[in-house]
Design an enzyme around this catalytic site. Structure first.
Site, short mmCIF file in Angstrom:
data_model
loop_
_atom_site.label_atom_id
_atom_site.label_comp_id
_atom_site.label_asym_id
_atom_site.label_seq_id
_atom_site.Cartn_x
_atom_site.Cartn_y
_atom_site.Cartn_z
N HIS A 78 -62.03 5.64 99.70
CA HIS A 78 -62.83 4.62 98.88
C HIS A 78 -64.28 4.55 99.22
CE1 HIS A 78 -62.82 1.14 96.46
NE2 HIS A 78 -63.52 0.47 97.34
N SER A 123 -66.69 -0.82 93.93
CA SER A 123 -65.60 -1.41 94.21
C SER A 123 -65.42 -2.71 93.34
CB SER A 123 -65.77 -1.62 95.77
OG SER A 123 -64.53 -2.05 96.19
N ASP A 165 -57.86 7.16 97.97
CA ASP A 165 -58.22 5.81 98.36
C ASP A 165 -57.31 5.32 99.03
OD1 ASP A 165 -59.16 3.21 98.12
OD2 ASP A 165 -60.29 3.95 96.35
#
Length: 302
Positions: A285, A111, A229
């Site tokens: 995600h 991330s 996501d």
């Protein structure tokens, strides 16, 4: 207090080559990992799990975890409220002081950690980063809210507008992590002028030839996008794409961007040389299967 966005965390994994003397200053590989929201170096369900899996798959791996702060609580808080540029400098200093890393290291960012690691690659050429693996990273920043109802929601637009009014103010840019990679396509001049972190590493104000040269030293720059996501907006940023300037609906790929066409960061040259790798996986995600991770990412750590 401002609600936290994402946590940035670091774990160093040193991967020595298959040599008899693994304690010498001979070349070794380092896996430097920045994790995602709410994580820590020692969480057995996240970074701890990744660490254990890599240790099992790569015999002889040595893992060294770096904590930002005196304890896990401070480490987590520093991921919410901190100066990203200062943390990048601190990491660069730690890498430079470790004699085991003189031969180079690999890096993996989860991330927001991915763009932080890219900053390390661009700003700190010694020791050299070999491969950079970005797992759901936001290389062109974000212009959306986690699991927001959608682009058509007026509530989203209102909150987004409020954040933009504050995101580029001095205090936010220096202390709020998400503000430091907030990218407003509707206020491009404001973003380029006041973004202290993202606009700098993306060569928005001027071309830093050192950044460009250092990034091109990578053997591979691997970018992973999550096809479902619901956290990163726009998801195109995971492949270095973003929203077209001046509006907030249409996106463009990296190859369609000015950054690529003018090759301000060396990405076009890297692409032509086969150094850019674009991977995609099903899931939300950072939701990937262990088998997929082993098959697609572990090869870049050897």
């Amino acid at each position: 207090e401002i609600p936290p966005e994402e946590v940035k965390r670091k774990t160093l994994s040193l991967l020595p080559q298959a040599k008899k003397d693994t304690t010498s200053n001979s070349e070794c590989l380092c896996l430097f990992v920045f994790s995602s929201s709410g994580d820590s170096c020692c969480n057995p369900l996240s970074m701890g799990y990744i660490k254990k899996m890599i240790e099992q798959e790569i015999p002889g791996v040595y893992v060294f975890s770096v904590m930002i702060g005196k304890n896990i609580v401070e480490d987590t808080e520093n991921g919410f409220f901190s100066d990203v540029n200062e943390q990048v400098s601190m990491v660069c200093n730690q890498l430079a002081l470790d004699p085991k890393l003189k031969g180079g290291y690999n890096a993996m960012g989860f991330s927001q950690g991915a763009q932080f690691l890219r900053a390390v690659a661009q700003r700190c050429a010694s020791p050299p980063m070999k491969n950079l693996i970005s797992v759901g990273g936001q290389h062109q920043g974000v212009y959306g809210l986690p699991r927001c109802p959608g682009e058509s929601s007026k509530i989203c637009d209102m909150i987004r507008e409020a954040l933009n009014k504050e995101a580029y103010l001095g205090w936010f840019q220096k202390h709020l992590v998400q503000a430091q990679y907030w990218h407003d396509p509707l206020n491009d001049d404001l973003y380029k002028k006041y973004s202290r972190f993202l606009a700098d590493i993306n060569q928005e104000r001027a071309v830093n030839e050192t950044y460009k040269k250092n990034l091109q030293q990578l053997e591979k720059f691997v970018m992973v996008k999550f096809l479902q996501d619901s956290v990163v907006d726009p998801v195109d940023t995971e492949w270095f794409g973003f929203l077209k300037t001046g509006q907030a609906k249409e996106t463009e790929t990296l190859q369609e961007s000015v950054l690529y066409k003018e090759d301000r960061l060396g990405l076009a040259a890297m692409d032509k040389a086969g150094k850019l790798v674009f991977l995609a996986t099903e899931g939300d995600h950072l939701q990937f299967k262990e088998e997929w991770f082993k098959a697609n990412l572990l090869p870049y750590l050897h």
